[in-house]
Design a protein around this motif. Structure first.
Motif, PDB file in Angstrom:
ATOM      1  N   GLN A 331       1.903   9.260   5.815  1.00  0.00           N
ATOM      2  CA  GLN A 331       1.827  10.763   5.480  1.00  0.00           C
ATOM      3  C   GLN A 331       0.698  11.046   4.601  1.00  0.00           C
ATOM      4  OE1 GLN A 331       2.965  12.842   7.444  1.00  0.00           O
ATOM      5  NE2 GLN A 331       4.087  11.494   8.715  1.00  0.00           N
ATOM      6  N   TYR A 332       0.501  10.227   3.331  1.00  0.00           N
ATOM      7  CA  TYR A 332      -0.159  10.375   2.218  1.00  0.00           C
ATOM      8  C   TYR A 332      -1.695   9.464   1.738  1.00  0.00           C
ATOM      9  CZ  TYR A 332       4.028  13.442   1.533  1.00  0.00           C
ATOM     10  OH  TYR A 332       5.160  14.350   1.756  1.00  0.00           O
ATOM     11  N   SER A 333      -1.300   8.426   2.413  1.00  0.00           N
ATOM     12  CA  SER A 333      -2.426   7.450   2.136  1.00  0.00           C
ATOM     13  C   SER A 333      -3.797   7.409   2.562  1.00  0.00           C
ATOM     14  CB  SER A 333      -1.783   5.937   2.319  1.00  0.00           C
ATOM     15  OG  SER A 333      -1.894   5.806   3.839  1.00  0.00           O
ATOM     16  N   GLY A 334      -3.765   8.280   3.926  1.00  0.00           N
ATOM     17  CA  GLY A 334      -5.199   8.172   4.468  1.00  0.00           C
ATOM     18  C   GLY A 334      -5.750   6.949   5.080  1.00  0.00           C
ATOM     19  N   LEU A 335      -4.631   5.811   5.087  1.00  0.00           N
ATOM     20  CA  LEU A 335      -4.895   4.664   5.851  1.00  0.00           C
ATOM     21  C   LEU A 335      -4.848   4.663   7.165  1.00  0.00           C
ATOM     22  CD1 LEU A 335      -3.353   1.980   3.569  1.00  0.00           C
ATOM     23  CD2 LEU A 335      -5.680   2.270   3.542  1.00  0.00           C
ATOM     24  N   SER A 336      -5.730   3.941   7.942  1.00  0.00           N
ATOM     25  CA  SER A 336      -5.291   3.800   9.597  1.00  0.00           C
ATOM     26  C   SER A 336      -4.267   3.007   9.667  1.00  0.00           C
ATOM     27  CB  SER A 336      -6.518   3.252   9.898  1.00  0.00           C
ATOM     28  OG  SER A 336      -6.645   1.926   9.648  1.00  0.00           O
ATOM     29  N   LEU A 337      -3.664   3.322  10.966  1.00  0.00           N
ATOM     30  CA  LEU A 337      -2.528   2.578  11.200  1.00  0.00           C
ATOM     31  C   LEU A 337      -2.734   1.154  11.366  1.00  0.00           C
ATOM     32  CD1 LEU A 337      -0.895   4.582  14.265  1.00  0.00           C
ATOM     33  CD2 LEU A 337      -0.049   4.395  11.791  1.00  0.00           C
TER      34      LEU A 337
END
Length: 376
Positions: A331-337
């Motif tokens: 929800q908060y990291s901005g990393l891709s799956l």
């Protein structure tokens, strides 16, 4: 006396433990009458029958008590596993969990379903499979250096349970990697074929509780403090693991993001995880000076070294931070799956590696100690 001195120590002890013959005056007969002997025989038979009935009653009560305990544990732990992600003590984590853990019952849609199909995800899954399989083989092969059948038999169950746990891990990541690689549309996720693969993936994590508990049981037998923790019946952990795996297959553990299923299955491992930690943690271990000495080690406990005990503790408890970490990353990291999955898989490789190495050390300790030789 001279004839006794000629006997060996074992026979001497046996001879000295024999009851002495009582002196009877001539003509005096202390034999019981027929009625007295009959009365004694009936009394003995009645006592044996009473003891047998008591033993059966005690066994039945123990079985029913264990059955009730495992039933309560199964129900409560499944409910706890579904409750805990939303109640981890901080509103930010709880809010992220509410947005992440959305029930699906194996029915996926294009709006809320997220399932990564990148090579980073499935290739690291396959790497985990190879790594877990390697450790499983090493545990199976941790036999006595001198091929002693007594020590091999003593370590067999621990070797089998350790290898089985690691095979569960490897089977889970193999099925998961295959699913990530080949089920690339929402329509394909709604097929029975995907459901079978995903049940294998998540079900093996859930059923891993069985082998964790059986490992703890064996460790308690040979390394734990006697009486500190109950062994329980052998079927307790298989029943528990089967219940959790069945809950997965029936859709009770199913979310719009299929990866969430794995975290719920991981929470269900809590009882067997803490059982394993306690059986080693309650033991007062020999000092490092004693362990380092060159004297023969007459117990497996003497061979268990501190670094491997630390690996055991960290490996079994070390996946706990992933529970709050996953929804926060989503929800908060901005990393891709792909990035999130690669990070999580790397973490798993470290923790499973610590588990496998420490279990291998325990298996070797069971197979390598010096048998006590009687001097008789």
């Amino acid at each position: 006396i001279s004839s006794l001195q000629q006997l060996g120590p074992h026979r001497l002890r046996h001879a000295m433990c024999k009851p002495t013959t009582q002196f009877k005056p001539a003509g005096f007969d202390v034999q019981k009458t027929g009625f007295e002997r009959l009365d004694t025989d009936v009394s003995v038979e009645t006592t044996k029958e009473s003891m047998g009935n008591q033993s059966k009653t005690s066994g039945a009560v123990s079985f029913l008590g264990s059955l009730l305990l495992v039933a309560v544990t199964c129900v409560l732990m499944l409910e706890f596993s579904m409750w805990f992600p939303f109640n981890q003590g901080h509103p930010i984590i709880s809010s992220a969990a509410v947005k992440t853990y959305i029930p699906a019952w194996y029915k996926y849609d294009t709006t809320l379903t997220k399932f990564d199909n990148s090579g980073w995800t499935y290739n690291t899954d396959y790497l985990l499979t190879a790594f877990a399989s390697f450790l499983a083989i090493k545990c199976l092969m941790a036999r006595s250096p001198e091929n002693c059948p007594i020590k091999d038999a003593a370590s067999l169950k621990l070797r089998l349970y350790s290898a089985s746990l690691l095979i569960c891990y490897g089977t889970s990541t193999l099925a998961g990697g295959w699913a990530h690689q080949h089920f690339t549309t929402v329509e394909s996720l709604n097929t029975m074929r995907f459901r079978i693969f995903w049940c294998v993936c998540v079900g093996n994590v859930a059923f891993g509780s069985c082998y964790m508990g059986m490992i703890g049981r064996e460790v308690q037998k040979y390394f734990g403090v006697k009486g500190a923790l109950p062994l329980g019946p052998w079927w307790f952990w298989p029943v528990y693991g089967t219940y959790m795996a069945a809950a997965c297959c029936l859709g009770y553990i199913s979310f719009k993001r299929p990866a969430c299923d794995l975290f719920i299955a991981g929470i269900s491992q809590a009882p067997s995880t803490f059982y394993c930690l306690l059986v080693l943690g309650l033991r007062k271990w020999p000092s490092s000076r004693t362990v380092a000495s060159n004297s023969p080690k007459e117990s497996p406990i003497d061979l268990v070294r501190l670094p491997y005990r630390i690996m055991f503790y960290v490996g079994f408890i070390g996946n706990c931070p992933l529970l709050p970490m996953y929804p926060m990353l989503v929800q908060y990291s901005g990393l891709s799956l792909a990035g999130i999955n690669t990070l999580l898989h790397s973490w798993l490789m470290i923790m499973w590696g610590l588990q496998g190495i420490s279990l291998l050390h325990l298996c070797k300790a069971m197979s390598s100690y010096t048998l006590k030789v009687s001097k008789d």
